[in-house]
Design an enzyme around this catalytic site. Structure first.
Site, PDB file in Angstrom:
ATOM      1  N   GLU A 245       0.807  -1.284   0.030  1.00 55.03           N
ATOM      2  CA  GLU A 245      -0.004   0.152  -0.097  1.00 55.03           C
ATOM      3  C   GLU A 245       0.908   1.166  -0.185  1.00 55.03           C
ATOM      4  O   GLU A 245       1.491   1.422   0.945  1.00 55.03           O
ATOM      5  CB  GLU A 245      -0.944   0.058   1.364  1.00 55.03           C
ATOM      6  CG  GLU A 245      -1.805  -1.118   1.354  1.00 55.03           C
ATOM      7  CD  GLU A 245      -3.112  -0.889   0.652  1.00 55.03           C
ATOM      8  OE1 GLU A 245      -3.509   0.417   0.570  1.00 55.03           O
ATOM      9  OE2 GLU A 245      -3.878  -1.874   0.185  1.00 55.03           O
ATOM     10  N   CYS A 282      -1.163   9.135   3.634  1.00 57.37           N
ATOM     11  CA  CYS A 282      -1.243   8.435   2.302  1.00 57.37           C
ATOM     12  C   CYS A 282      -2.458   9.018   1.668  1.00 57.37           C
ATOM     13  O   CYS A 282      -2.679   9.007   0.411  1.00 57.37           O
ATOM     14  CB  CYS A 282      -1.266   7.057   2.506  1.00 57.37           C
ATOM     15  SG  CYS A 282      -2.502   6.376   3.592  1.00 57.37           S
TER      16      CYS A 282
HETATM   17  P1  NAP Z   1       9.173   3.825   3.546  1.00 52.07           P
HETATM   18  O1  NAP Z   1      10.488   4.774   3.718  1.00 52.07           O
HETATM   19  O2  NAP Z   1       9.081   2.968   2.177  1.00 52.07           O
HETATM   20  O3  NAP Z   1       9.378   2.838   4.632  1.00 52.07           O
HETATM   21  C1  NAP Z   1       8.624   1.581   5.040  1.00 52.07           C
HETATM   22  C2  NAP Z   1       9.109   0.458   5.574  1.00 52.07           C
HETATM   23  O4  NAP Z   1       9.934  -0.105   4.483  1.00 52.07           O
HETATM   24  C3  NAP Z   1      10.442   0.733   6.594  1.00 52.07           C
HETATM   25  O5  NAP Z   1      10.503  -0.219   7.389  1.00 52.07           O
HETATM   26  C4  NAP Z   1      11.539   0.805   5.680  1.00 52.07           C
HETATM   27  O6  NAP Z   1      12.739   0.432   6.196  1.00 52.07           O
HETATM   28  C5  NAP Z   1      11.140  -0.078   4.474  1.00 52.07           C
HETATM   29  N1  NAP Z   1      11.695   0.007   3.256  1.00 52.07           N
HETATM   30  C6  NAP Z   1      11.998   0.982   2.476  1.00 52.07           C
HETATM   31  N2  NAP Z   1      12.388   0.838   1.431  1.00 52.07           N
HETATM   32  C7  NAP Z   1      13.033  -0.238   1.343  1.00 52.07           C
HETATM   33  C8  NAP Z   1      13.829  -1.020   0.431  1.00 52.07           C
HETATM   34  N3  NAP Z   1      14.041  -0.571  -0.739  1.00 52.07           N
HETATM   35  N4  NAP Z   1      14.106  -2.393   0.759  1.00 52.07           N
HETATM   36  C9  NAP Z   1      13.877  -2.822   2.145  1.00 52.07           C
HETATM   37  N5  NAP Z   1      13.016  -2.112   2.884  1.00 52.07           N
HETATM   38  C10 NAP Z   1      12.784  -1.123   2.655  1.00 52.07           C
HETATM   39  O7  NAP Z   1       7.929   4.573   3.991  1.00 52.07           O
HETATM   40  P2  NAP Z   1       7.671   5.546   5.209  1.00 52.07           P
HETATM   41  O8  NAP Z   1       8.553   6.828   4.998  1.00 52.07           O
HETATM   42  O9  NAP Z   1       7.575   4.647   6.384  1.00 52.07           O
HETATM   43  O10 NAP Z   1       6.116   6.041   4.920  1.00 52.07           O
HETATM   44  C11 NAP Z   1       5.721   7.167   4.163  1.00 52.07           C
HETATM   45  C12 NAP Z   1       4.854   6.727   2.912  1.00 52.07           C
HETATM   46  O11 NAP Z   1       4.109   5.718   3.089  1.00 52.07           O
HETATM   47  C13 NAP Z   1       4.592   7.600   1.928  1.00 52.07           C
HETATM   48  O12 NAP Z   1       4.435   7.635   0.596  1.00 52.07           O
HETATM   49  C14 NAP Z   1       2.974   7.496   2.635  1.00 52.07           C
HETATM   50  O13 NAP Z   1       1.974   8.105   1.408  1.00 52.07           O
HETATM   51  C15 NAP Z   1       2.881   6.057   2.401  1.00 52.07           C
HETATM   52  N6  NAP Z   1       1.636   5.476   3.140  1.00 52.07           N
HETATM   53  C16 NAP Z   1       0.866   4.703   2.540  1.00 52.07           C
HETATM   54  C17 NAP Z   1      -0.172   4.089   3.316  1.00 52.07           C
HETATM   55  C18 NAP Z   1      -1.138   3.245   2.576  1.00 52.07           C
HETATM   56  O14 NAP Z   1      -2.048   2.971   3.364  1.00 52.07           O
HETATM   57  N7  NAP Z   1      -1.275   3.197   1.365  1.00 52.07           N
HETATM   58  C19 NAP Z   1      -0.345   4.416   4.556  1.00 52.07           C
HETATM   59  C20 NAP Z   1       0.666   5.266   5.268  1.00 52.07           C
HETATM   60  C21 NAP Z   1       1.765   5.795   4.568  1.00 52.07           C
HETATM   61  P3  NAP Z   1      13.983   1.122   6.345  1.00 52.07           P
HETATM   62  O15 NAP Z   1      13.638   2.806   6.636  1.00 52.07           O
HETATM   63  O16 NAP Z   1      14.789   0.496   7.467  1.00 52.07           O
HETATM   64  O17 NAP Z   1      14.529   1.373   4.887  1.00 52.07           O
END
Ligand code: NAP
Length: 518
Positions: A245, A282
């Site tokens: 998501e 999001c």
């Molecule tokens: P994120 O940076 O993608 O991180 C989410 C998780 O994934 C973290 O544990 C991160 O760990 C891990 N991760 C990220 N990239 C990775 C990779 N290349 N390989 C392995 N693990 C990886 O996202 P965020 O900053 O937490 O959240 C913000 C984003 O989420 C925004 O874009 C928001 O719109 C979206 N969001 C969507 C929803 C929905 O329901 N659709 C809800 C809330 C938020 P590390 O930091 O250790 O890499």
């Protein structure tokens, strides 16, 4: 020589000060966690859904019992403050109970039995069975709702799967403490060892996605992160589904009647919604479409100029926000208003920018998320141009329509167009705020998610963690409890095409069961 263990260290977003860290899980620890999850899988799957509901009730009770402590840690690590964090915790507890109630109701199993005397000519039985251990990646911006004890964790446990959560580095102390609370609650309620565990560190997350023992991944976060995991899981010798998501630009469309009759109300509502939680939602409405000549854009700009600065969750998000703004300006966005100058730490200020409709072309940066309190406004010259724009935008999680109220003849057309592009359409409301109930859908076509058929919120969230299996002429002694004649779990089941509610001998359906619509 001693080696300092790697840690995820939290930071105070208000000051930037480093906080306590959480040690990364070692490969040996991870292997043991996965072994325990595999051992637990048949026990969790074979436990009556009503009993799993009691486990989730215990999790909810645990969250509530430790609410003050958990909210204080969350606030120190996220600066999301009150009333947001206490409200989010209360909602997370309610969600845990809700997912348990969905499990206990039983229609998610979608059990069907065609008896041998029917048209199939064989005894055929089908049920959705739990897939096995699920890896969960939560997002930075919902430390409770999409965190260690959030939607993915609770819906997977409800569906009958052990869960291994990867801690989010934006709130490591909270992740560690939440994991203790959840583990203690599950143990006290009788769940088996291995039903739930936490791992820490980027590499641990990757190892989870690679692990043979993991059957599915629930991810909430950025598009970059989500797609990296989707590709990684697809490259495994035995690929597994990743329910990612992600973040999108959610459009809000003001009809001509809405602009004429409710301009002030719409402008105020839009600013409240897109700046909520420092724009880190999001479901943030990131693009406001208004009829040409409307005063709404100027009014939104006035309100944004009066807005106080806020704090991004992490330094990385604050930096990406600044870059996102520059990229949008380079792509043609003209800034109409900046919010008040922010203070220390990961400070960000609200921004409103205007773009020309003709600049919204496929592939443009203007159509991608800028995570933070920034929104774009675009004017449409005609209904045709509005409708054409709505089909050009990237699909998204949600969309809003701000109408002129009853009798607004534009609404039906706009809703129909949007329903092909998004997971949820809201009329005369804003997309921020997602109810976790039976009819909810929080998803959408790519790039909103990697799986347009799936939702991470609401009763249907359990479906991601089950897989249908048909049993043909299988003796009773070899059938799972979902499908034996005595129906020990009291599930609603479709017998020779007719839905039987639990306790009914024969019924045509109804009674609120999802199975009734199967
Ligand atoms: P994120 O940076 O993608 O991180 C989410 C998780 O994934 C973290 O544990 C991160 O760990 C891990 N991760 C990220 N990239 C990775 C990779 N290349 N390989 C392995 N693990 C990886 O996202 P965020 O900053 O937490 O959240 C913000 C984003 O989420 C925004 O874009 C928001 O719109 C979206 N969001 C969507 C929803 C929905 O329901 N659709 C809800 C809330 C938020 P590390 O930091 O250790 O890499």
């Amino acid at each position: 020589m001693s080696v300092t263990p790697a840690v995820d260290a939290g930071h105070d977003p208000r000051t930037g000060e480093r906080r306590a860290g959480l040690a990364h899980t070692t490969p040996d620890e991870l292997a043991a966690i996965l072994d325990r999850a595999v051992q637990a899988a048949p026990v969790v799957a074979g436990t009556a859904p009503a009993t799993r509901a009691a486990w989730l009730d215990a999790v909810a009770d645990g969250l509530e019992a430790h609410a003050d402590e958990l909210v204080a840690i969350a606030d120190a690590e996220t600066a999301l403050g009150s009333p947001r964090l206490p409200g989010e915790l209360a909602k997370a507890a309610a969600q845990a109970r809700f997912y348990g109630s969905v499990a206990a109701e039983g229609s998610f199993v979608d059990a069907r039995i065609d008896t041998a005397g029917g048209p199939a000519g064989v005894d055929l039985r089908r049920a959705r069975r739990p897939v096995g251990p699920v890896a969960v990646f939560g997002a930075s911006n919902f430390p409770f709702g999409f965190g260690v004890a959030g939607h993915d964790t609770c819906s997977a446990l409800a569906a009958g799967c052990p869960v291994v959560v990867k801690a989010h580095p934006a709130h490591p102390e909270l992740s560690g403490r939440l994991a203790q609370v959840v583990a203690d609650a599950l143990t006290s309620a009788g769940a088996p060892e291995g039903a739930f565990a936490l791992v820490v560190g980027f590499d641990s997350g990757l190892a989870l996605v690679d692990a043979d023992q993991v059957a599915a991944v629930g991810f909430t976060g950025s598009q970059t992160g989500g797609m990296a995991l989707v590709e990684r899981a697809a490259a495994r010798p035995r690929p597994i589904p990743v329910y990612a998501e992600m973040g999108t630009v959610n459009p809000a469309v003001v009809t001509r009647a809405g602009a004429a009759g409710r301009a002030e109300d719409i402008a105020c509502g839009f600013v409240e919604s897109f700046t909520l939680g420092a724009g880190q939602f999001c479901t943030k409405p990131g693009l406001l479409l208004v009829p040409a000549g409307s005063e709404i854009g100027a009014r939104v700009a006035d309100l944004v100029a009066e807005r106080d600065g806020a704090h991004a969750l992490t330094q990385g998000i604050a930096a990406a926000y600044a870059t996102g703004r520059s990229d949008l300006e380079a792509a043609g966005a003209r800034v109409l208003a900046d919010g008040r100058t922010p203070g220390a730490g990961n400070a960000v200020q609200a921004v409103l920018a205007q773009v020309d409709a003709k600049a919204l072309t496929p592939g443009s940066r203007l159509l991608e998320e800028c995570f933070g309190p920034l929104a774009l406004v675009v004017e449409y010259a005609s209904d045709d141009q509005r409708d054409q724009l709505l089909t050009t935008l990237q699909p998204s999680l949600a969309a809003a329509v701000a109408s002129g109220g009853e009798g607004d003849t534009e609404v039906a057309c706009v809703v129909e167009l949007l329903s092909h592009q998004v997971g949820r359409v809201v009329v005369d409301g804003w997309p921020t705020g997602v109810a976790g109930t039976w009819a909810q859908h929080h998803g959408g076509p790519w790039p909103a998610t990697s799986r347009p058929d799936a939702t991470s919120v609401g009763a249907a969230a359990l479906d991601r963690f089950t897989r249908p299996v048909a049993y043909q002429d299988v003796p009773a002694s070899a059938l799972p409890p979902e499908l034996t004649d005595d129906n020990p779990w009291g599930l609603p089941r479709r017998m020779d095409g007719r839905l039987q509610q639990s306790g009914d001998s024969d019924s045509d359906g109804g009674g609120g069961s999802r199975g009734g619509a199967a």
